[in-house]
Design a protein around this motif. Structure first.
Motif, PDB file in Angstrom:
ATOM      1  N   VAL A   1      11.129  -0.528  -4.009  1.00 46.68           N
ATOM      2  CA  VAL A   1       9.844  -0.723  -3.331  1.00 46.68           C
ATOM      3  C   VAL A   1       9.042  -1.702  -4.162  1.00 46.68           C
ATOM      4  O   VAL A   1       9.425  -2.088  -5.256  1.00 46.68           O
ATOM      5  CB  VAL A   1       9.023   0.574  -3.227  1.00 46.68           C
ATOM      6  CG1 VAL A   1       9.613   1.536  -2.257  1.00 46.68           C
ATOM      7  CG2 VAL A   1       8.809   1.179  -4.597  1.00 46.68           C
ATOM      8  N   ARG A   2       7.870  -2.018  -3.634  1.00 47.68           N
ATOM      9  CA  ARG A   2       7.007  -2.902  -4.403  1.00 47.68           C
ATOM     10  C   ARG A   2       5.584  -2.376  -4.321  1.00 47.68           C
ATOM     11  O   ARG A   2       5.108  -2.021  -3.261  1.00 47.68           O
ATOM     12  CB  ARG A   2       7.090  -4.293  -3.817  1.00 47.68           C
ATOM     13  CG  ARG A   2       6.148  -5.222  -4.507  1.00 47.68           C
ATOM     14  CD  ARG A   2       6.047  -6.423  -3.676  1.00 47.68           C
ATOM     15  NE  ARG A   2       7.024  -7.380  -4.138  1.00 47.68           N
ATOM     16  CZ  ARG A   2       6.821  -8.694  -4.003  1.00 47.68           C
ATOM     17  NH1 ARG A   2       5.749  -9.143  -3.437  1.00 47.68           N
ATOM     18  NH2 ARG A   2       7.718  -9.534  -4.446  1.00 47.68           N
ATOM     19  N   THR A   3       4.924  -2.302  -5.462  1.00 45.40           N
ATOM     20  CA  THR A   3       3.562  -1.765  -5.484  1.00 45.40           C
ATOM     21  C   THR A   3       2.545  -2.905  -5.474  1.00 45.40           C
ATOM     22  O   THR A   3       2.894  -4.068  -5.613  1.00 45.40           O
ATOM     23  CB  THR A   3       3.316  -0.940  -6.761  1.00 45.40           C
ATOM     24  OG1 THR A   3       3.405  -1.805  -7.877  1.00 45.40           O
ATOM     25  CG2 THR A   3       4.322   0.175  -6.886  1.00 45.40           C
ATOM     26  N   MET A   4       1.295  -2.526  -5.309  1.00 41.95           N
ATOM     27  CA  MET A   4       0.219  -3.521  -5.303  1.00 41.95           C
ATOM     28  C   MET A   4       0.167  -4.247  -6.648  1.00 41.95           C
ATOM     29  O   MET A   4       0.073  -5.479  -6.714  1.00 41.95           O
ATOM     30  CB  MET A   4      -1.123  -2.828  -5.051  1.00 41.95           C
ATOM     31  CG  MET A   4      -1.165  -2.084  -3.745  1.00 41.95           C
ATOM     32  SD  MET A   4      -2.558  -0.942  -3.642  1.00 41.95           S
ATOM     33  CE  MET A   4      -3.894  -2.075  -3.407  1.00 41.95           C
ATOM     34  N   THR A   5       0.212  -3.447  -7.723  1.00 40.18           N
ATOM     35  CA  THR A   5       0.101  -4.054  -9.055  1.00 40.18           C
ATOM     36  C   THR A   5       1.239  -5.024  -9.313  1.00 40.18           C
ATOM     37  O   THR A   5       1.035  -6.119  -9.820  1.00 40.18           O
ATOM     38  CB  THR A   5       0.111  -2.967 -10.134  1.00 40.18           C
ATOM     39  OG1 THR A   5       1.234  -2.126  -9.911  1.00 40.18           O
ATOM     40  CG2 THR A   5      -1.151  -2.141 -10.109  1.00 40.18           C
ATOM     41  N   ALA A   6       2.452  -4.620  -8.942  1.00 41.70           N
ATOM     42  CA  ALA A   6       3.615  -5.460  -9.218  1.00 41.70           C
ATOM     43  C   ALA A   6       3.538  -6.755  -8.427  1.00 41.70           C
ATOM     44  O   ALA A   6       3.963  -7.815  -8.899  1.00 41.70           O
ATOM     45  CB  ALA A   6       4.897  -4.705  -8.878  1.00 41.70           C
ATOM     46  N   THR A   7       2.997  -6.689  -7.222  1.00 43.87           N
ATOM     47  CA  THR A   7       2.869  -7.903  -6.419  1.00 43.87           C
ATOM     48  C   THR A   7       1.987  -8.915  -7.133  1.00 43.87           C
ATOM     49  O   THR A   7       2.337 -10.092  -7.263  1.00 43.87           O
ATOM     50  CB  THR A   7       2.249  -7.556  -5.048  1.00 43.87           C
ATOM     51  OG1 THR A   7       3.018  -6.526  -4.460  1.00 43.87           O
ATOM     52  CG2 THR A   7       2.244  -8.779  -4.149  1.00 43.87           C
ATOM     53  N   ILE A   8       0.834  -8.443  -7.597  1.00 46.12           N
ATOM     54  CA  ILE A   8      -0.067  -9.356  -8.303  1.00 46.12           C
ATOM     55  C   ILE A   8       0.633  -9.946  -9.522  1.00 46.12           C
ATOM     56  O   ILE A   8       0.657 -11.159  -9.729  1.00 46.12           O
ATOM     57  CB  ILE A   8      -1.343  -8.619  -8.758  1.00 46.12           C
ATOM     58  CG1 ILE A   8      -2.075  -8.035  -7.560  1.00 46.12           C
ATOM     59  CG2 ILE A   8      -2.257  -9.575  -9.516  1.00 46.12           C
ATOM     60  CD1 ILE A   8      -3.248  -7.167  -7.937  1.00 46.12           C
TER      61      ILE A   8
ATOM     62  N   LEU B   1       0.848  -1.193   0.000  1.00 46.64           N
ATOM     63  CA  LEU B   1       0.000   0.000   0.000  1.00 46.64           C
ATOM     64  C   LEU B   1       0.878   1.235   0.000  1.00 46.64           C
ATOM     65  O   LEU B   1       0.692   2.174  -0.791  1.00 46.64           O
ATOM     66  CB  LEU B   1      -0.918   0.002   1.223  1.00 46.64           C
ATOM     67  CG  LEU B   1      -1.987  -1.098   1.241  1.00 46.64           C
ATOM     68  CD1 LEU B   1      -2.766  -1.077   2.559  1.00 46.64           C
ATOM     69  CD2 LEU B   1      -2.941  -0.914   0.079  1.00 46.64           C
ATOM     70  N   LEU B   2       1.875   1.229   0.884  1.00 52.13           N
ATOM     71  CA  LEU B   2       2.759   2.398   0.952  1.00 52.13           C
ATOM     72  C   LEU B   2       3.631   2.498  -0.294  1.00 52.13           C
ATOM     73  O   LEU B   2       3.915   3.593  -0.770  1.00 52.13           O
ATOM     74  CB  LEU B   2       3.630   2.316   2.211  1.00 52.13           C
ATOM     75  CG  LEU B   2       2.838   2.537   3.503  1.00 52.13           C
ATOM     76  CD1 LEU B   2       3.725   2.352   4.725  1.00 52.13           C
ATOM     77  CD2 LEU B   2       2.213   3.928   3.516  1.00 52.13           C
ATOM     78  N   GLY B   3       4.024   1.349  -0.817  1.00 45.85           N
ATOM     79  CA  GLY B   3       4.820   1.363  -2.038  1.00 45.85           C
ATOM     80  C   GLY B   3       4.060   2.027  -3.169  1.00 45.85           C
ATOM     81  O   GLY B   3       4.565   2.917  -3.865  1.00 45.85           O
TER      82      GLY B   3
ATOM     83  N   ASN C   1      10.943  -4.217  -6.600  1.00 43.69           N
ATOM     84  CA  ASN C   1      10.085  -5.239  -6.000  1.00 43.69           C
ATOM     85  C   ASN C   1      10.499  -5.762  -4.635  1.00 43.69           C
ATOM     86  O   ASN C   1      10.306  -6.927  -4.342  1.00 43.69           O
ATOM     87  CB  ASN C   1       9.960  -6.447  -6.938  1.00 43.69           C
ATOM     88  CG  ASN C   1       9.105  -6.114  -8.117  1.00 43.69           C
ATOM     89  OD1 ASN C   1       8.104  -5.425  -7.948  1.00 43.69           O
ATOM     90  ND2 ASN C   1       9.510  -6.538  -9.283  1.00 43.69           N
ATOM     91  N   ALA C   2      11.064  -4.919  -3.786  1.00 43.74           N
ATOM     92  CA  ALA C   2      11.366  -5.387  -2.443  1.00 43.74           C
ATOM     93  C   ALA C   2      10.190  -5.065  -1.538  1.00 43.74           C
ATOM     94  O   ALA C   2       9.824  -3.905  -1.396  1.00 43.74           O
ATOM     95  CB  ALA C   2      12.622  -4.700  -1.918  1.00 43.74           C
TER      96      ALA C   2
ATOM     97  N   THR D   1       5.425  -1.446 -15.977  1.00 42.28           N
ATOM     98  CA  THR D   1       6.539  -0.535 -15.774  1.00 42.28           C
ATOM     99  C   THR D   1       7.082  -0.643 -14.364  1.00 42.28           C
ATOM    100  O   THR D   1       8.288  -0.843 -14.161  1.00 42.28           O
ATOM    101  CB  THR D   1       6.082   0.904 -16.047  1.00 42.28           C
ATOM    102  OG1 THR D   1       5.453   0.939 -17.310  1.00 42.28           O
ATOM    103  CG2 THR D   1       7.252   1.842 -16.010  1.00 42.28           C
ATOM    104  N   VAL D   2       6.190  -0.513 -13.384  1.00 44.80           N
ATOM    105  CA  VAL D   2       6.670  -0.543 -12.011  1.00 44.80           C
ATOM    106  C   VAL D   2       7.233  -1.911 -11.659  1.00 44.80           C
ATOM    107  O   VAL D   2       8.213  -2.028 -10.935  1.00 44.80           O
ATOM    108  CB  VAL D   2       5.571  -0.142 -11.002  1.00 44.80           C
ATOM    109  CG1 VAL D   2       5.344   1.338 -11.030  1.00 44.80           C
ATOM    110  CG2 VAL D   2       4.295  -0.885 -11.254  1.00 44.80           C
TER     111      VAL D   2
END
Ligand code: ATP
Ligand code: MG
Lengths: 281, 272, 297
Positions: free
Chosen positions: C243-250, C71-73, C228-229, C221-222
């Motif tokens: 960092v890692r974002t929500m989209t990248a996690t999925i 979320l913070l990412g 992705n940490a 992109t992200v």
């Protein structure tokens, strides 16, 4: 007094210089991307690279073409019918407002969420598996709002007299739509369709878990329910998972994708410009 | 002023209207028309003569077009519009739930203020209506196209370029083509809403000639702002004001000795 | 025969009508299917534990499914992008609508919009292979994939949306406003700054919101450039860390996860949250646009 006048003019000039700079800064990445891709990608580009399916792009090109064609096949009738409903049938009011709101929201759904939805609905629930078909269905949904909006705009631009003229000759509403409205909106609809297909060709996230795979042994699909290789997915894999691939091959691959997507877009822009000149009502 | 209105309404229903000689073609009985909440036409009862040209005149916004569009139910296309009273075509009420609107519009042709050719060839424009009715035979279509264009006095000018785009015609030619297009479906009535307002005097002259020719076969109703035109071509004239049919009579009567003072004022140009 | 034709037309018209409602149906379907595959995760962890949890390690036993890092990412990367894209985008819109000669505008606008046509995987590709390593060297960073790089690239990806919508908003301001101001002796710039820009402000806000929606939802992109940490970003220096974002996690984890596991459902929960956030952003933009009557293409 004169001093004040001088200062306001100075402020204006300074502001305008900044605006010009902002514009140039916004244009820079377009040029940067195109030039860089050309410079770095062209050396690795060769006929055998495009048409070989061991170390080349052929399977992904074929996959992307199939994917895009199928997407267009699924989404066009739905999108055009929806646009016809909105422009020719729906009365202005809460119902058509609701539909428009839904379209706006559909257009704002992140592409990776489309991927999840495609996984849940098409791949799993409808048992399509990770396949060309599931990917095309997912992409069809993704570009649906684009097709609807473009088609509706094309329909609305037609003069009212066209419809009245036809109805006054004893045509039914549907005959009017089929014979005068749609044929004249067709170029506009086509432009929208090409733009949408350009978008579909470049999307990665929606096909990530619905259609795409990477295979050196069996890269071509033989039926709708086979998974496929696709250009954007191959670029992703080449960039992130194959560190010892020669860089010029990576760049050449990316260049191919860029040419395909920008080519479709430029095509649409050219068609639109032609249309503007040609039609006069 | 208000007493005037009451007076004229009474006078219309009590004999200001001369029933046209010959078969009655179009008739309204107590026709009122509404656009959502505003009333555009007020209790109009009139008979328009067959095989004649009837002109409708009156100041802008008085309801001439609205009235005209009642006869082929083009008003149906406008959201929230509504009709009360009866509109009769050869004694048949056209506002019943059983009325086939498509059939009605075939019988009652319409020519619009601005020429509205479809962006296709001249031939396809004229053949549009017949094709809708299922006529496929090329030779039959050619016949219809030729006879319609002849009837609209356009044949000689366009016979060499039938397959060119209709958009390339001049404004006057386009309007005559629209008339030909309306004739091609063999209507009984031709409604014309200011058909000459976008045309120059020569083109206007052509169309007027044409109307005089056409009235032998069709009943024509024309809306016009041009009083000379009304007096030149029409046998009967109706004067509208503020949604009322103030006076309806033979054209000579309307222009030489109108009964109602408002008609008199209007034709003498005393209204703005 | 005639009856048959009428019946056929009635059927086709009914189909057209049904298609009209497809968009509504699909919005509902998307929500329903995401809910269906997201909610089961609550059998493993509570929603509070997910939203407040600071550790994401789904293969641990029991799995740790805290979403705070993502979320913070997403927040970091998105706001970083907006800080760059909003001033730049608004300036371009003002330039295009108020300053540029019409001929120039006709050329420049499509060029900016061309940015929107570049696939996100290409942006990611350039960031990963070219811009990242270059910035790493210039700035002396330990690694070439970091939050600010994502923000930088996202800024340019959101730019076309912001420029295009704000330009429409500015052009919707009645010409009379400008003329009145100029007639009072204001310079062109004063007119822009004090009359035109404020008059268009709600449309401009909508433009920013739509740009934000675009940035939050961007995936490839992200995924490729932010490293992705799954660690919680803290302070300004987090911008130069992975960092890692929500989209990248999925995107990065859905491929390997077993269907039906808590991890699988947790990824759908992230998708659901993402969907709800973008819906809220888009609805807000739509409400603003509707309330103020700015017409959007
Ligand atoms: N689609 C519509 N919706 C609402 N009101 C309408 C509509 N069309 C016409 N009106 C109103 O109905 C009244 C009659 O209009 P109509 O067009 O019949 O006048 P007209 O006599 O043909 O005028 P003109 O000579 O200018 O063509 C006017 O007050 C007009 O404002
Ligand atoms: Mg009128």
């Amino acid at each position: 007094m004169r001093d004040h006048r001088f200062r306001t003019l100075l402020a204006q000039n300074a502001a305008f210089v900044l605006l010009w700079l902002a514009m140039l800064l916004a244009l820079a990445p377009v040029l940067f991307i195109i030039l860089t891709m050309l410079v770095k990608g062209l050396p690795g580009l060769s006929w055998s690279f495009l048409t070989s399916h061991e170390a080349g792009m052929l399977p992904s090109i074929v996959g992307t073409v199939l994917l895009v064609l199928l997407t267009g096949l699924i989404t066009t009738p739905l999108g055009v019918a929806a646009a016809i409903y909105l422009s020719e049938y729906a009365r202005p009011g809460p119902v058509s407002r609701l539909i428009r709101l839904a379209i706006l929201n559909l257009a704002g759904v992140p592409s990776v969420v489309y991927g999840l939805f495609g996984l849940a609905l098409f791949v799993t629930w409808l048992h399509m598996g990770r396949s060309l078909l599931a990917g095309a269905c997912t992409l069809a949904l993704l570009v649906l709002p684009l097709i609807i909006s473009a088609s509706e705009e094309a329909l609305r631009q037609l003069p009212r007299g066209l419809r009245e003229g036809s109805l006054a000759l004893g045509a039914t509403r549907l005959q009017t739509i089929r014979r005068v409205v749609l044929p004249n909106a067709l170029p506009g609809i086509l432009t929208g369709l090409i733009l949408a297909l350009g978008r579909a060709a470049g999307e990665t996230a929606p096909i990530l878990f619905t259609a795409a795979f990477f295979s050196l042994t069996d890269p071509f699909p033989s039926k709708l329910t086979d998974p496929i290789m696709a250009l954007p997915y191959q670029i992703y894999v080449m960039a992130t998972e194959i560190p010892n691939l020669p860089p010029e091959q990576k760049w050449a691959g990316a260049l191919v994708l860029l040419v395909v997507t920008l080519g479709l877009n430029l095509g649409a822009i050219v068609i639109r410009a032609r249309l503007r000149k040609k039609t006069r009502w | 002023m208000s007493t005037d209105i009451v007076h004229s309404e009474a006078s219309i229903s009590s004999g200001n209207i001369h029933l046209p000689e010959g078969p009655i073609c179009l008739e309204t009985r107590h026709l009122s028309m509404f656009y959502s909440s505003t009333q555009a036409l007020f209790d109009i009862s009139v008979s328009l003569p067959a095989n004649q040209i009837t002109a409708l005149i009156g100041p802008s916004g008085c309801g001439k077009s609205s009235f005209l569009r009642c006869f082929n139910r083009m008003n149906d296309l406008i959201e929230d519009s509504r009709v009360e009273g009866q509109v009769l075509l050869d004694d048949v009420d056209i506002n019943t739930p059983h009325t086939d609107v498509v059939e009605l519009r075939r019988k009652v042709g319409m020519v619009f203020q601005a020429p509205n050719p479809f962006p296709m060839s001249i031939f396809d424009n004229i053949a549009y209506g017949p094709r809708l009715q299922g006529i496929r035979s090329a030779s039959r279509l050619e016949e219809i196209v030729e006879s319609s264009l002849r009837a609209a006095a356009l044949w000689e000018e366009v016979k060499a370029k039938l397959h060119d785009s209709a958009l390339a015609l001049s404004g006057g030619q386009q309007q005559r083509m629209c008339i030909a297009r309306a004739l091609a479906v063999e209507p009984e009535v031709l409604l014309m809403d200011e058909p000459c307002s976008a045309l120059d005097p020569t083109a206007t002259f052509h169309i007027e000639e044409l109307m005089l020719e056409l009235k032998k076969r069709y009943t024509i109703v024309i809306v016009t702002h041009n009083m000379y035109q009304a007096s030149r071509v029409s046998s009967h004239t109706g004067f509208f004001m503020l949604g009322e049919l103030v006076e309806f009579d033979r054209t000579e009567v309307i222009f030489e000795s109108p009964t109602d003072r408002r008609t008199d004022d209007y034709i003498r140009g005393r209204f703005g | 025969m005639k009856l048959l034709k009428a019946a056929r037309e009635a059927i086709i018209e009914r189909l057209i009508q049904v298609s009209g409602f497809l968009a509504v149906l699909f919005v509902i379907l998307i929500l329903a299917f995401l809910l269906r595959d997201a909610l089961p995760v609550l059998k493993t962890v509570s929603l509070g534990a997910m939203l407040g949890g600071d550790r994401w390690s789904p293969s641990a036993e029991p799995p740790k499914l805290g979403l705070l890092p993502m979320l913070l990412g997403s927040l970091y990367v998105t706001f970083g992008a907006l800080i760059l894209a909003v001033p730049l985008g608004l300036a371009c819109a003002v330039f295009l609508s108020e300053v540029a000669p019409p001929a120039l505008r006709e050329i420049l606008k499509p060029v900016v919009e061309l940015l929107a046509a570049v696939p996100s995987v290409i942006f990611g590709f350039l960031g990963l292979l070219l811009v990242g390593p270059w910035l790493q060297e210039v700035l002396g960073l330990p690694i070439g994939q970091f939050a600010a790089l994502g923000s930088l690239i996202l800024a340019f990806m959101a730019l076309p949306t912001i420029v295009s919508v704000s330009e429409d908003a500015l052009r919707a301001v009645p010409q009379a406003f400008r003329h009145n101001s100029l007639a009072l002796g204001a310079t062109e710039w004063q007119t822009i700054a004090r009359v035109t820009f404020p008059a268009a402000r709600s449309g401009l806000l909508a433009a920013v919101l739509l740009g934000m929606g675009r940035a939050i939802g961007e995936t490839m992109t992200v995924l490729m450039v932010t490293g992705n940490a799954p660690v919680i970003p803290r302070g300004l220096e987090a911008f130069v860390r992975p960092v890692r974002t929500m989209t990248a996690t999925i995107a990065s984890e859905m491929g390997e996860v077993a269907a039906g596991s808590a991890h699988y459902h947790a990824l759908f929960m992230i998708g659901l949250l993402l969907l709800l956030i973008t819906l809220a952003v888009n609805l807000a933009a739509a409400a603003i646009v509707r309330r103020t009557g700015v017409v959007r293409k």
